[in-house]
Design an enzyme around this catalytic site. Sequence first.
Site, short mmCIF file in Angstrom:
data_model
loop_
_atom_site.label_atom_id
_atom_site.label_comp_id
_atom_site.label_asym_id
_atom_site.label_seq_id
_atom_site.Cartn_x
_atom_site.Cartn_y
_atom_site.Cartn_z
N GLU A 263 -26.05 -56.48 -14.80
CA GLU A 263 -25.74 -55.44 -14.31
C GLU A 263 -26.36 -54.71 -15.29
OE1 GLU A 263 -25.77 -51.65 -14.68
OE2 GLU A 263 -23.85 -51.62 -14.35
N CYS A 300 -24.19 -46.05 -16.49
CA CYS A 300 -25.71 -46.90 -15.60
C CYS A 300 -26.15 -45.85 -14.38
CB CYS A 300 -25.31 -47.69 -15.56
SG CYS A 300 -23.12 -48.59 -15.30
#
Lengths: 506, 506
Positions: A263, A300
């Site tokens: 990720e 993120c």
Amino acid sequence: MITHNIIGFQQSATSGKYIYATDPAMLATLPEAFATATAEETDRAVSKAHQAFNIYRKIPGTRKAEFLHEIAKGIEDLGQVLIERIMQETAYPEARVIVERNRTCAQLRMFAAEAISGGWKTVTIDPALPDRTPAPRPEIRKMMIPLGPVVVFGASNFPLAYSTAGGDVASALAVGCPVIVKAHDSHIGTNALVAEVILEAARKTGMPDGVFSSLNGDGMHTGQQLVLHPLTAAVGFTGSKQGGRALFDLGQQRENPIPVFAEMGSVNPVFIFPGKVRSDSKGLAGQLVASMTMTVGQFCTNPGLLIALKDHHTEAFLDELAIALKVIPEASMLNHGIYKSFHRGVAAVREVNGVIMLHDHQSSEGLRTAPVLATVPADVFLAHPQLHHEVFGPFSIIVLCENMDEMLSVAGALEGQLTATVQVSDDELTETQPLIDILIYKAGRIIMNGVPTGVEVCAAMTHGGPYPASTDSRFTAVGHHAVQRWLRPVSFQNFPANLISGMTND
Amino acid sequence: MITHNIIGFQQSATSGKYIYATDPAMLATLPEAFATATAEETDRAVSKAHQAFNIYRKIPGTRKAEFLHEIAKGIEDLGQVLIERIMQETAYPEARVIVERNRTCAQLRMFAAEAISGGWKTVTIDPALPDRTPAPRPEIRKMMIPLGPVVVFGASNFPLAYSTAGGDVASALAVGCPVIVKAHDSHIGTNALVAEVILEAARKTGMPDGVFSSLNGDGMHTGQQLVLHPLTAAVGFTGSKQGGRALFDLGQQRENPIPVFAEMGSVNPVFIFPGKVRSDSKGLAGQLVASMTMTVGQFCTNPGLLIALKDHHTEAFLDELAIALKVIPEASMLNHGIYKSFHRGVAAVREVNGVIMLHDHQSSEGLRTAPVLATVPADVFLAHPQLHHEVFGPFSIIVLCENMDEMLSVAGALEGQLTATVQVSDDELTETQPLIDILIYKAGRIIMNGVPTGVEVCAAMTHGGPYPASTDSRFTAVGHHAVQRWLRPVSFQNFPANLISGMTND
């Protein structure tokens, strides 16, 4: 605090090499010397995980749940010792750390419930058709099984929730996969505290030696060796595109390729429709600035890209943003690497002709940083792909479009994203269709009138997205379905039922 | 017959280069000249598929089902023209071709039903919690969406069921992915007949131009270009390990890696317990020989490896096998490459010290081949990894073990497999547990007292397995769940329900 590598139930420190944690707020090296892992120790951790796998995967889900509950309790029992160590290693304020601690424990308990229910097995049965012509059909029964030892690389920005006992680890343990954690250099003391909790929980609940190991990295060697180890079955990673892609490539180039779930973050575009700016300029500015600057922008799902029409309502909105940003205090970033990379990223943006800095920040004491906001005309943005990449930290750029068609062009030019957000007034809802048609092929999650930060831990969550947001958009790193990353199906044809149930002891 | 490339609703033949089909039974070149695809034509096919995607994915499932039904009907309407062309290009007997034709049409109708039901969307909803503290939860709704244009490489041994309108194509079309087929050189005329059916079905049912294209390969260039094309979203392949791995590597090395599902076959071990040999030596021999020699052994689930104990019951069983094999007539293999590779593979086995040929075949007219059966002691097998690989065709080797422990060692030494089979008497069932514990980590499907050939098309099927059986053991190439290869999830947060349903028109 255990400063050695934890290899199953053993501690090991044979390298004679040590690494140290840093307090980013004080730029001070912390005293504990953490022994780096040797190649032999790394091999031992994976080999033990492999041996443990054959025992652990057959342990009933109720007992796996006890293990996970014990980890959650152990983390809570650490109390202020853990909270303060995290604050020291991350410069996060206490409230932020407590929220993450609670989330981490909630995740462990959620995956414990999944272990008990066994829902992750998703059994499918096609019954026997003994009278079918021309040939009878035997019973066929499909169920998911765990892949094997999982290697987890923790996230710099989530020292608990996406690290040593975080979502990747908890989801893997819940479905029967032993875990080897490569400790993040940036919070290696936090890792040590939590790894010891897991070690004790494994002992106390009777889990096999090797169900969990924690290794302190020797530069990149340890991580590379873990991904390439023949007995490693899958990898979870949260971090930069450069790091994630390197591990992904290693995993795919193996003689037997393995899943590498990286990720790698994104810019999380927020598309703002004119009616929304007109009707609630101030509210919107406040909502976005809060999302942009939370934890010094080190999420993120941080909204790094806003897209709006170029008109006088937007001008007023930009003023509101600048006003809201002014009161955001400077704060220390997570580590020197992230700080440098942030300022390098911002400097590269600043150099592009056409970019205007609305709220800037160049340097201050230590790793302290204030938010940075810039604007750029859409045509300049479209001509400069370097403006499309993530600048990790409290930076956002606003792309100003001449009209809705240009907004659609900007959407179409974007890379893969974890999220995309649409801010719109009620009477513009139906006009969003062409944009959403594009966005579902750019992002894993689409948000209507909200902000991308604040990722719900639930069954319907997708935290992942088209490359480079993640290396495999078909899976989520957050929520119940995160377990699917560590599973594969196997079909049993014409099997007596007792043989199948004997296989899992549930 | 259309000998040009089919690019959406256009025909195109600009290369000036041609390839020809071969009749393997007669070793005769067939008259039709098929124009190979140029790089421009290949690009045009993918670009058209991308444009079609944005229309096709929104067409209601009921209309996609009409398209698939029309293809099935078109294939049936070809009648003997198609049957005879396949017989000519494969040397398969008519009965075998008709079974495959019926299976192909059944698959098309099964996936049409999936398109109508929309079950593939697997919607997950977490309802809004407006009163939650400290923060309310918005509704989050997850559903699967199609990935985009899919490239399919057909299988040499399934000219219909795993080729132009086969399982990969039907499953992709059912969930909204346009398809570009790279025609298999070995049955390029069959491809032309079926591609024309799909073209007409697309026209008749009002599907968008570009929903389907069929390209004749220019050596390896066309395939490589298709996998590397930026607008290609996923790849399905059935064939050799060498070919599958090469395409997989191309797919992973792209700037944005894409899923490449390569099903690369396996040796499909059959473990025979002593009680089974004692109680039904003859029945077992007959069952296995039928599975081994069906369609000249050219099945990816062909049982290429038998593992038994070395005792006098097994001696008698070997005699039964040899007797059953004697009456199997020679028959032509699919093409020259497969024939050569088969005999090269058998020759390599023959050379290993300790291998004994029980039933051999060296050469005969054209591509005609008879089955080959060998035995080898387990210790020799374990010491020679080259004996573990597939020899595609009617070849099996029997590994003779001193005891059950050695049988477990053989199981542990195997590569990933599509299937593993256990043949056992009723009173030995519980003794199989240690073996099955190993086999679930070697294969995608475990069969009790059956044969690996005869893959059921059903929801509980797993046709796939650990590498090198397939490049991604988490998915199946056969059955309802084959659609999952072409899907990824997207989550909608705080969305009005009508906006989501407007997205799919179902």
